[in-house]
Design an enzyme around this catalytic site. Structure first.
Site, PDB file in Angstrom:
ATOM      1  N   GLY A  70      23.951  73.517 -35.734  1.00  0.00           N
ATOM      2  CA  GLY A  70      23.062  73.780 -36.270  1.00  0.00           C
ATOM      3  C   GLY A  70      21.834  73.745 -35.471  1.00  0.00           C
ATOM      4  O   GLY A  70      21.776  73.144 -34.339  1.00  0.00           O
ATOM      5  N   GLY A 119      27.567  71.671 -36.758  1.00  0.00           N
ATOM      6  CA  GLY A 119      27.475  72.720 -37.802  1.00  0.00           C
ATOM      7  C   GLY A 119      28.273  73.802 -37.771  1.00  0.00           C
ATOM      8  O   GLY A 119      28.823  74.269 -38.858  1.00  0.00           O
ATOM      9  N   GLU A 142      27.485  64.248 -32.589  1.00  0.00           N
ATOM     10  CA  GLU A 142      25.814  63.733 -33.223  1.00  0.00           C
ATOM     11  C   GLU A 142      25.502  62.400 -32.569  1.00  0.00           C
ATOM     12  O   GLU A 142      24.621  62.082 -32.522  1.00  0.00           O
ATOM     13  CB  GLU A 142      26.068  63.968 -34.568  1.00  0.00           C
ATOM     14  CG  GLU A 142      26.013  65.296 -35.045  1.00  0.00           C
ATOM     15  CD  GLU A 142      27.696  65.844 -35.238  1.00  0.00           C
ATOM     16  OE1 GLU A 142      27.767  66.951 -35.791  1.00  0.00           O
ATOM     17  OE2 GLU A 142      28.551  65.388 -34.912  1.00  0.00           O
ATOM     18  N   ASP A 150      27.966  65.111 -39.736  1.00  0.00           N
ATOM     19  CA  ASP A 150      27.604  65.519 -41.065  1.00  0.00           C
ATOM     20  C   ASP A 150      28.201  66.808 -41.448  1.00  0.00           C
ATOM     21  O   ASP A 150      29.594  67.059 -41.193  1.00  0.00           O
ATOM     22  CB  ASP A 150      25.771  65.649 -41.235  1.00  0.00           C
ATOM     23  CG  ASP A 150      25.402  66.869 -40.354  1.00  0.00           C
ATOM     24  OD1 ASP A 150      25.969  67.185 -39.222  1.00  0.00           O
ATOM     25  OD2 ASP A 150      24.160  67.433 -40.885  1.00  0.00           O
TER      26      ASP A 150
END
Length: 381
Positions: A70, A119, A142, A150
């Site tokens: 992301g 992402g 991350e 996530d």
């Protein structure tokens, strides 16, 4: 209008009889997902699901990445301007897209010919078919950024063999295509020189029944050998160490292993854990452990609570600091706070898993209703 143009140029759509080919198209940014791309993908996936003429969706990336994650740099800018709620909108749309893909009634084929991180894993691993190649590099990096795996990673990492998911999620270890296939993150491995032919064959699929795509993919797939130094050969050590209850115990177990044999892989693993954000490591471990017992929707709702606390920065500001050190200034020297694992108390970890009560009009993630789901999707709920 300019925003509409951007989202259309950042996700290219090709129609080939009953197949739709979507190409992530920000090659200079390694196809990092912008807010526009996420909104556009969500809109397209929902439209294709309703359209009876669409039987199969192929997702791929332009250039040397499938998708490097992301666009968190944009989210950090919002946070720094005192606007973390804009970042919350980004993540809520992203997690909704992950949920739609995880429960999709048609087959999604993701061609992972390059970098797949964060992402990028979220928009591919939840789908039915994931094609790795010799160019694939997978990671969930991350914890080095002050975030946590996530995009539903607490669902898919917790379902890898043994405690391999904890290893991948906590250390940010990079996996190649052969390792992705071995652990189940990829469903097939196809050499990149065969992708054009594979795509042409897939475009002849005229049925919703995923066994048709499966038969074609099986004809192309190969079973590459794992490299000698692959972490997947160390599953016994990984299971002994990463099954421990706390991050501190995981590191101690690895250090004990290191005294028994001089092994570059073990010391690199210890180093990766010691460089990561202590707050991130602790919430990530708990998240993966909880994910083992939850459906994909529950995982995403919990991760949304967690990411809102991360962005709000009341317990730790490590996300902004990690992005500064790794993505902006690139000094690779983040100043984590809390600095040590033992300073990240259980009561602080606990707060990440609670609703953001004191925030006006904040709500838990609202997942879109899903109808007529295939058995495979129902099993994930």
């Amino acid at each position: 209008m300019a925003v509409e143009m951007a989202s259309q140029s950042q996700v290219l759509v090709e129609e080939k009889s009953s197949v739709r080919i979507l190409t992530l198209n920000r090659p200079k940014q390694l196809n990092a997902l912008s807010f526009q791309m996420i909104s556009r993908l969500l809109q397209l996936f929902l439209a294709f699901e309703e359209d009876p003429s669409v039987k199969l969706v192929i997702l791929k990336g332009n250039g040397r990445a499938f998708c490097a994650g992301g666009d968190v740099a944009a989210v950090v800018r919002d946070i720094e301007q005192g606007n973390w709620r804009l970042g919350a909108n980004f993540f809520s749309d992203e997690y909704m897209l992950n949920y739609v893909m995880a429960t999709y009634s048609k087959a999604q084929v993701s061609i992972l010919n390059g970098i797949v991180m964060g992402g990028g894993a979220g928009v591919s691993i939840h789908g039915r078919f994931r094609i790795a190649t010799e160019n694939t590099v997978f990671a969930m990096p991350e914890t080095a950024l002050g975030l946590f795996p996530d995009v539903g990673a607490s669902y898919f990492l917790s379902r890898l063999p043994g405690f391999f998911g904890e290893y991948v999620g906590l250390t940010g270890a990079r996996l190649d295509g052969a390792e992705m296939l071995a652990c189940g993150l990829a469903t097939h491995f196809v050499p990149s020189t065969r992708l054009t032919a594979l795509e042409a064959d897939l475009c002849r699929v005229g049925s919703n029944d995923p066994t048709f795509a499966s038969t074609i993919l099986n004809a192309y797939t190969q079973h590459p050998r794992l490299k000698q130094q692959s972490a997947y050969h160390r599953l016994d050590v990984i299971d002994r160490c990463f099954s421990r209850r706390t991050v501190e115990e995981i590191i101690s177990a690895l250090e004990r292993e290191a005294t028994q044999e001089a092994d570059g892989w073990i010391s690199a693993t210890i180093q990766a854990l010691k460089k990561a954000s202590p707050a991130s490591l602790k919430i990530s471990l708990r998240s993966i452990r909880e994910g083992r017992l939850q459906g994909v929707g529950q995982c995403l709702i919990r991760e949304y609570r967690m990411v809102c606390h991360v962005m709000k920065g009341e317990i730790s500001k490590d996300f902004v600091e990690g992005c500064r050190a790794i993505l902006v200034d690139k000094d690779k020297n983040p100043k984590w706070e809390p600095r040590r694992l033992e300073d990240m108390k259980d009561s602080m970890v606990e707060q990440y898993f609670e609703r953001v009560e004191e925030e006006e009009e904040w709500e838990d993630l609202k997942l879109p209703p899903r109808n007529n789901l295939p058995a495979l999707a129902i099993a994930k709920l």
